[in-house]
Scaffold this motif. Structure first.
Motif, mmCIF file in Angstrom:
data_model
loop_
_atom_site.group_PDB
_atom_site.id
_atom_site.type_symbol
_atom_site.label_atom_id
_atom_site.label_comp_id
_atom_site.label_asym_id
_atom_site.label_seq_id
_atom_site.Cartn_x
_atom_site.Cartn_y
_atom_site.Cartn_z
ATOM 1 N N LEU A 27 73.049 88.306 70.074
ATOM 2 C CA LEU A 27 74.156 87.372 70.646
ATOM 3 C C LEU A 27 75.067 87.074 69.669
ATOM 4 C CD1 LEU A 27 72.254 85.068 73.015
ATOM 5 C CD2 LEU A 27 73.562 86.821 73.838
ATOM 6 N N GLU A 28 74.901 87.839 68.377
ATOM 7 C CA GLU A 28 76.023 87.484 67.161
ATOM 8 C C GLU A 28 75.984 86.230 66.838
ATOM 9 O OE1 GLU A 28 79.549 89.806 67.538
ATOM 10 O OE2 GLU A 28 78.512 90.988 69.209
ATOM 11 N N LEU A 29 75.033 85.452 66.712
ATOM 12 C CA LEU A 29 74.969 83.969 66.106
ATOM 13 C C LEU A 29 74.667 84.139 64.837
ATOM 14 C CD1 LEU A 29 72.317 82.277 68.561
ATOM 15 C CD2 LEU A 29 74.790 82.392 68.813
ATOM 16 N N SER A 30 75.260 83.051 63.986
ATOM 17 C CA SER A 30 75.323 83.080 62.552
ATOM 18 C C SER A 30 73.955 82.728 62.288
ATOM 19 C CB SER A 30 76.506 82.189 61.824
ATOM 20 O OG SER A 30 76.113 81.068 62.279
ATOM 21 N N GLU A 31 73.808 82.969 60.646
ATOM 22 C CA GLU A 31 72.458 82.705 60.122
ATOM 23 C C GLU A 31 72.159 80.983 60.299
ATOM 24 O OE1 GLU A 31 69.335 82.671 56.831
ATOM 25 O OE2 GLU A 31 70.355 84.314 57.615
ATOM 26 N N SER A 32 73.045 80.138 60.133
ATOM 27 C CA SER A 32 73.146 78.943 60.296
ATOM 28 C C SER A 32 72.832 78.564 61.989
ATOM 29 C CB SER A 32 74.434 78.108 59.837
ATOM 30 O OG SER A 32 75.544 78.448 60.608
ATOM 31 N N GLU A 33 73.535 79.158 62.675
ATOM 32 C CA GLU A 33 73.260 78.830 64.078
ATOM 33 C C GLU A 33 71.877 79.196 64.475
ATOM 34 O OE1 GLU A 33 77.544 79.340 66.261
ATOM 35 O OE2 GLU A 33 76.469 81.152 65.535
ATOM 36 N N ILE A 34 71.353 80.323 64.083
ATOM 37 C CA ILE A 34 70.129 80.778 64.486
ATOM 38 C C ILE A 34 68.964 79.605 63.610
ATOM 39 C CG2 ILE A 34 68.269 82.520 63.868
ATOM 40 C CD1 ILE A 34 70.321 84.393 64.112
ATOM 41 N N ARG A 35 69.140 79.111 62.309
ATOM 42 C CA ARG A 35 68.476 78.245 61.928
ATOM 43 C C ARG A 35 68.399 76.958 62.706
ATOM 44 N NH1 ARG A 35 66.062 78.514 57.040
ATOM 45 N NH2 ARG A 35 66.481 76.067 56.654
ATOM 46 N N GLU A 36 69.630 76.415 63.189
ATOM 47 C CA GLU A 36 69.493 75.383 63.860
ATOM 48 C C GLU A 36 68.857 75.389 65.211
ATOM 49 O OE1 GLU A 36 70.478 71.527 65.055
ATOM 50 O OE2 GLU A 36 70.394 72.468 63.104
#
Length: 330
Positions: free
Chosen positions: A313-322
């Motif tokens: 879904l093209e989430l960023s690393e920080s978004e996935i971590r959150e």
């Protein structure tokens, strides 16, 4: 008895053949030397109430009986290394082979449930039964048949997903049953849902066409991506996650994905996973640990799924971590 179909050497509660070539050669050498081997077990099968003729089920001894028949028939698949072929025996040796005493214990007219219990207990040592083999003994219906058909797909064979041991011990069936079960009801813990799924869909599997179509779409999409044969996308645990998360994005969320973009993002991520360690705090490290330790536990399946789903879904690393933190998966 086998040739006249009076003895059924592979009723549904038997597992797949697991003897190696050396096992078969050693066994035949023992028979030709006149050495005894452990008794085999029969039980009563169906009876024709008009003619009185009945069948016997081979409860235990499948591999011994099958090997003897292969030997007598000169089966090309039986690669002999330490024993002469049956046709090469002299007359006395052929007579001795045919007159060899096989010890048989007849269990009589016991129920199918009792037959399965006997089989489980007899095979509790060298080749102990796996849950999937026990369930294979009990359920032979719609879902099991469907999963066997999926496991035969060229996609799995072309990419060498299953090894020889998998095919011998029904690992391919277990894998596909886990895959289909997850598509039906979400991630679950190891093989815990097998019995319930096989029981629920033993008579009919109404999602047959839908699941088959979804899987074929995913297989085609992955083929179009063109992953390198050496990437971890082809490892069983990683492929399992990729298949499930692609299904979620393409068929549940109805998102559009570009194969070239997915290939680029996942190749970069997998490369990072391979170079990460378990003690780092990065997303790739979390994924690496979830793929390495207890990879079939539900928590690690969910963990890997959240990460791969986020990448798709093209989430960023920080978004996935959150996302991992909020869901208690970090």
């Amino acid at each position: 008895m086998v040739k006249e179909s009076k003895l059924l050497p592979r009723p549904e509660f038997q597992r797949r053949l697991v003897w190696s070539r050396d096992d078969k050669n050693h066994f035949l050498d023992s028979v030709l030397r006149g050495y005894p081997f452990p008794e085999i077990y029969f039980a009563d099968g169906d009876v024709n109430l008009e003619t009185g003729e009945g069948t016997q089920l081979l409860v235990d001894g499948l591999q011994r009986v099958s090997t003897l028949i292969q030997y007598f028939d000169g089966d090309d698949n039986l690669k002999l290394t330490s024993a002469p072929t049956y046709r090469a025996l002299n007359e006395d040796e052929k007579k001795a082979f045919l007159q060899y005493d096989v010890a048989v214990r007849d269990l009589g007219g016991i129920s199918k449930e009792e037959i399965i219990e006997v089989f489980k207990r007899l095979n509790a040592t060298k080749y102990s039964l796996l849950d999937i083999e026990i369930n294979n003994a009990v359920y032979a219906g719609a879902l099991k048949t469907f999963c066997e058909q999926i496991a035969e797909k060229d996609f799995f064979r072309a990419h060498n997903i299953f090894n020889a041991s998998d095919y011998k011990r029904m690992g391919d069936l277990r894998y596909v049953l886990s895959l289909v079960g997850t598509m039906v009801q979400g991630y679950f813990n190891r093989d815990d849902a097998f019995e319930n799924l096989l029981d629920r869909y033993n008579d009919e599997f109404p999602m047959h066409a839908e699941i088959s179509g979804r899987l074929q779409n995913i297989f085609d999409f992955i083929e179009e991506c063109g992953f390198d044969p050496k990437t971890r996308a082809w490892k069983k645990a990683d492929l399992f996650t990729l298949l499930i998360e692609l299904d979620q994005v393409l068929h549940i969320r109805n998102e559009r994905l570009q194969p070239s973009k997915v290939l680029e993002e996942l190749t970069s991520f997998y490369d990072g996973v391979d170079s990460s360690g378990v003690n780092q705090g990065s997303v790739s490290s979390i994924y690496y640990k979830a793929a390495l330790q207890a990879s079939n536990d539900k928590i690690n399946r969910v963990r890997r799924g959240a990460i791969i789903g986020g990448i798709l879904l093209e989430l960023s690393e920080s978004e996935i971590r959150e996302k991992l933190r909020v869901e208690g998966l970090a």
